[in-house]
Scaffold this motif. Sequence first.
Motif, short mmCIF file in Angstrom:
data_model
loop_
_atom_site.label_atom_id
_atom_site.label_comp_id
_atom_site.label_asym_id
_atom_site.label_seq_id
_atom_site.Cartn_x
_atom_site.Cartn_y
_atom_site.Cartn_z
N ALA A 186 -13.11 -32.44 -38.67
CA ALA A 186 -13.71 -31.12 -38.86
C ALA A 186 -13.03 -30.40 -40.03
N LEU A 187 -11.72 -30.57 -40.15
CA LEU A 187 -10.97 -29.94 -41.24
C LEU A 187 -11.29 -30.62 -42.58
N LEU A 188 -11.42 -31.94 -42.53
CA LEU A 188 -11.74 -32.72 -43.74
C LEU A 188 -13.08 -32.27 -44.33
N LEU A 189 -13.98 -31.85 -43.44
CA LEU A 189 -15.33 -31.42 -43.88
C LEU A 189 -15.28 -30.22 -44.85
N ALA A 190 -14.19 -29.47 -44.79
CA ALA A 190 -14.06 -28.34 -45.71
C ALA A 190 -13.74 -28.83 -47.12
N GLN A 191 -13.21 -30.05 -47.24
CA GLN A 191 -12.80 -30.60 -48.55
C GLN A 191 -13.77 -31.65 -49.08
N GLU A 192 -14.32 -32.46 -48.16
CA GLU A 192 -15.09 -33.64 -48.57
C GLU A 192 -16.34 -33.77 -47.71
N LYS A 193 -17.31 -34.53 -48.24
CA LYS A 193 -18.47 -34.82 -47.41
C LYS A 193 -18.10 -35.87 -46.37
N VAL A 194 -18.71 -35.78 -45.20
CA VAL A 194 -18.55 -36.82 -44.18
C VAL A 194 -19.96 -37.17 -43.70
N TYR A 195 -20.22 -38.45 -43.59
CA TYR A 195 -21.54 -38.91 -43.16
C TYR A 195 -21.52 -39.35 -41.70
#
Length: 298
Positions: free
Chosen positions: A239-248
């Motif tokens: 969820a935190l990574l989503l602020a920096q990068e796209k996640v599929y």
Amino acid sequence: MKKLKIKKAVFPVAGMGTRFLPATKANPKEMLPVVDKPLIQYAVEEAIAAGITELIFVTSNSKRAIEDHFDSNYELEVKLETQQKYALLQTVRDILPANIRCSYVRQHDPLGLGHAIACAQHIVGEEAFVVLLADDLIDSGSANCLQEMITIYQQTSASVVAVQAVQAADVAKYGIVAVAEGWQGCGEIFDIVEKPEPASAPSKLAAVGRYLLTPGIFSSLAQVSAGKGGEIQLTDAIALLLAQEKVYGYQFPGIRYDCGNKMGYLKATIAYALKHPEIADQMKEYLSQFSTENEIIT
Ligand code: G1P
């Protein structure tokens, strides 16, 4: 464009397996067999079939059997050879192809899935990698769920979470993703929540135990604090990574057996027995007799 290769797979295997006690008191839950192969071997075979060559097991003190399973057993091999049991000897020798390397790292404290992944950071380094939870046994027929996720990564350079639709009553058991309207089975996710209440769940699409993660996940893991169940959750780090990068998200075709619970494990055992060359016919016959007997009883 050069294809981005994924070589490393992390297998978090430090969990206690309390749902299978007493069977898992002295044996790792990942060593429970489905017909004749332990759960961890199915996950390892799926990874190898997808091109993975480095296996990283995050273990704990009661998991030595996993290390032994993927090592050679000289005494057993000599015995099988002497007894001329060549087919069995081959089965034992073929557990891992020669080009595969294994590393084992200990998770000293049971602080959750996210913490387990962070324990492998120094071996994974600065490259994208996959995570397989052996509890989730995936039968996607001739397709390979992980291979499809790697293809999505090669096209997007983004992390990928395997998802599957679950019943509303089951959303509280899984990480649940939020997707755009008109979701067609693959696309960006916008949020992921660990084990939400059905009323507040963003969808009924649950994360299954297959993740492809960019190394950015490690800085997210370093930032998250204890979440659901007081554990460091991989879901919260994604969820935190989503602020920096796209996640599929990738909704794979096929069946997922949740072997982390008794019913899912038993379903997997029956399904795999029904396609095992040695016992499929006997199993079919047994099940048909069984249902007839049942009809008589009820
Ligand atoms: C873990 C994850 C959860 C995911 C599930 C898949 O939960 O935390 O987000 O949906 O694996 O099996 P666990 O099974 O460890 O409770």
